[in-house]
Design a protein around this motif. Structure first.
Motif, PDB file in Angstrom:
ATOM      1  N   ALA A   1      -5.622   1.873   9.951  1.00  0.00           N
ATOM      2  CA  ALA A   1      -6.226   2.741   8.932  1.00  0.00           C
ATOM      3  C   ALA A   1      -6.118   4.202   9.338  1.00  0.00           C
ATOM      4  O   ALA A   1      -5.870   5.079   8.503  1.00  0.00           O
ATOM      5  CB  ALA A   1      -7.683   2.352   8.719  1.00  0.00           C
ATOM      6  N   LYS A   2      -6.295   4.473  10.627  1.00  0.00           N
ATOM      7  CA  LYS A   2      -6.199   5.848  11.111  1.00  0.00           C
ATOM      8  C   LYS A   2      -4.776   6.391  10.933  1.00  0.00           C
ATOM      9  O   LYS A   2      -4.584   7.544  10.523  1.00  0.00           O
ATOM     10  CB  LYS A   2      -6.610   5.919  12.580  1.00  0.00           C
ATOM     11  N   VAL A   3      -3.787   5.544  11.236  1.00  0.00           N
ATOM     12  CA  VAL A   3      -2.390   5.948  11.043  1.00  0.00           C
ATOM     13  C   VAL A   3      -2.136   6.287   9.578  1.00  0.00           C
ATOM     14  O   VAL A   3      -1.528   7.314   9.249  1.00  0.00           O
ATOM     15  CB  VAL A   3      -1.434   4.837  11.518  1.00  0.00           C
ATOM     16  N   MET A   4      -2.606   5.428   8.675  1.00  0.00           N
ATOM     17  CA  MET A   4      -2.396   5.656   7.244  1.00  0.00           C
ATOM     18  C   MET A   4      -3.111   6.916   6.763  1.00  0.00           C
ATOM     19  O   MET A   4      -2.620   7.634   5.897  1.00  0.00           O
ATOM     20  CB  MET A   4      -2.863   4.441   6.457  1.00  0.00           C
ATOM     21  N   ASP A   5      -4.254   7.185   7.339  1.00  0.00           N
ATOM     22  CA  ASP A   5      -5.048   8.342   6.928  1.00  0.00           C
ATOM     23  C   ASP A   5      -4.466   9.646   7.461  1.00  0.00           C
ATOM     24  O   ASP A   5      -4.464  10.663   6.769  1.00  0.00           O
ATOM     25  CB  ASP A   5      -6.478   8.168   7.418  1.00  0.00           C
ATOM     26  N   ARG A   6      -3.953   9.620   8.691  1.00  0.00           N
ATOM     27  CA  ARG A   6      -3.555  10.860   9.365  1.00  0.00           C
ATOM     28  C   ARG A   6      -2.077  11.195   9.242  1.00  0.00           C
ATOM     29  O   ARG A   6      -1.654  12.254   9.692  1.00  0.00           O
ATOM     30  CB  ARG A   6      -3.925  10.773  10.843  1.00  0.00           C
TER      31      ARG A   6
ATOM     32  N   PHE B   1       0.828  -1.212   0.000  1.00  0.00           N
ATOM     33  CA  PHE B   1       0.000   0.000   0.000  1.00  0.00           C
ATOM     34  C   PHE B   1       0.860   1.259   0.000  1.00  0.00           C
ATOM     35  O   PHE B   1       0.630   2.162  -0.809  1.00  0.00           O
ATOM     36  CB  PHE B   1      -0.930   0.001   1.215  1.00  0.00           C
ATOM     37  N   VAL B   2       1.866   1.335   0.883  1.00  0.00           N
ATOM     38  CA  VAL B   2       2.673   2.556   0.947  1.00  0.00           C
ATOM     39  C   VAL B   2       3.580   2.682  -0.262  1.00  0.00           C
ATOM     40  O   VAL B   2       3.857   3.798  -0.723  1.00  0.00           O
ATOM     41  CB  VAL B   2       3.487   2.636   2.261  1.00  0.00           C
TER      42      VAL B   2
END
Length: 409
Positions: free
Chosen positions: A319-324, A53-54
């Motif tokens: 998901a929150k880490v990836m979003d923020r 993903f990254v």
């Protein structure tokens, strides 16, 4: 039921989960149509979904280089991990692997499941590698050569001391950090980072994985090689496998805390490395795994479940880490929050409590001195539901329908 309970307890993670699902589907659509590139990106999803993903957030040329770099090293790692290969066969392959990546006809079958597929069809990875710019090829070849030599060295010896632990982690992960810095430099998007900082970026991730994966590795059949250094674990038990037995729970947790404290020594270097990055997609690529690592260590610390099952961050928090994670203030905020969680779990009677608290304080000092802590949103939230449960269930069902619709496209 576990996922539903997590959503009910953390409804603020619903939106990031949906965004992650949509972003993942969009990333899949970017996979090149050529057979060799299609294989590479499809395989990337199978051997490491989170890294896939990254990686797919990077610009095209660098994305391709990093993807191939990862797959080449994953193939090298597959050779190292296969305990069925005699050392007299394995060592020469590890030492020559950097030459094999130029030869589409070279083949060596090993590994299991998706890793066996990777090795059986490595010619696709080689074909893609040969299409990269020369600067990328040189960086990948150099790191593969150095890593193969390091792996070969440790095939023939155990990790006894903390210095040897650092050396092993340098070969299998610190060199990855150095290689990525070289790829970023070759892309002309970043300056070349100091080797020590690049090394720390890899060591922090590797040590987190070694700590988290204790039970999986110790129970693996055929028996996996373990990399917890004897210098640490021998203070608590006679055999490394004794840590998993219930009668040694106190000693196991103390040993675990010692290992986590050792990993924390790399955090300040990691923060320095990330603060120097300029290109947003490269920054996110580097920062997300580092935040996941400090979050995982915070969960593992003083947690006997490391020796009983799987300890990892829940999907919603991931998901929150990836979003923020978009700016350095997000990174400082996340490291501060997770270090606070870790600090709250330190017990005064732990033999390494003072050392652990000193390292946590050094991390928090770096975060405070950044001057941006007031600009971040917390990653660590209460375990109590903050919304009406019936409403959350209704929203969850709606999101499930939306995700199913998106998936069917």
């Amino acid at each position: 039921m576990g996922n539903l309970k997590a959503i009910l307890n953390h409804p603020d993670e619903l939106y990031p989960l949906l965004k992650l699902k949509i972003a993942s589907k969009q990333a899949e659509k970017k996979i090149p149509s050529q057979p060799h590139w299609n294989f590479c990106y499809s395989m990337l999803q199978k051997v490491s979904r989170s890294f896939a993903f990254v990686i797919q957030q990077l610009d095209t040329d660098l994305r391709n280089a990093v993807a191939i770099f990862y797959l080449v090293l994953r193939a090298l790692d597959t050779v190292e991990d296969d305990t069925s290969i005699p050392n007299e066969v394995k060592v020469p392959i590890l030492e020559a692997f950097h030459r094999h990546i130029y030869d589409p006809d070279w083949h060596f079958s090993c590994g299991t499941k998706e890793y066996k597929i990777l090795m059986d069809q490595l010619h696709h990875v080689v074909t893609a590698f040969l299409e990269l710019g020369r600067g990328y090829q040189v960086a990948i070849e150099e790191i593969t050569k150095r890593m193969g030599a390091g792996m070969a060295k440790f095939i023939l010896k155990e990790v006894e001391t903390v210095d040897e632990y650092d050396e092993y982690c340098h070969y299998v992960a610190g060199l990855v950090g150095l290689g990525l810095s070289k790829l970023f430099y070759a892309s002309k998007k970043e300056d070349l980072a100091p080797d020590s900082l690049s090394n720390s970026m890899g060591l922090f991730l590797q040590k987190t994985n070694i700590i988290r994966d204790y039970l999986e590795d110790i129970n693996e059949i055929p028996k996996s090689r373990m990399f917890w250094p004897r210098e640490i674990w021998s203070k608590y038990v006679n055999k490394l496998e004794d840590l998993k037995y219930e009668e040694n729970s106190v000693e196991a947790v103390q040993c675990l805390n010692d290992m986590v404290t050792n990993a924390l020594m790399h955090v300040e270097d990691c923060l320095k490395y990330m603060s120097a990055l300029r290109e947003p997609s490269i920054f996110r690529f580097c920062a997300i795994p580092q935040i996941m690592a400090i979050g995982t260590l915070a969960l593992c610390y003083n947690n006997i479940e490391v020796f009983r099952g799987v300890v990892k961050m829940r999907r919603g928090l991931t998901a929150k880490v990836m979003d923020r994670t978009n700016t350095m203030s997000d990174v400082y905020g996340a490291f501060f929050d997770f270090s606070c969680l870790l600090k709250s779990k330190v017990e005064k009677n732990d033999p390494n409590a003072t050392k652990t608290l000193n390292r946590i304080e050094a991390i928090q000092k770096s975060c405070r001195e950044s001057g941006v802590l007031n600009k971040r949103r917390s990653y660590v939230v209460s375990d109590q539901p903050s919304y009406n449960s019936a409403l959350v269930i209704a929203v969850f069902v709606l999101l499930a329908i939306m995700i199913a619709f998106l998936t069917s496209k």
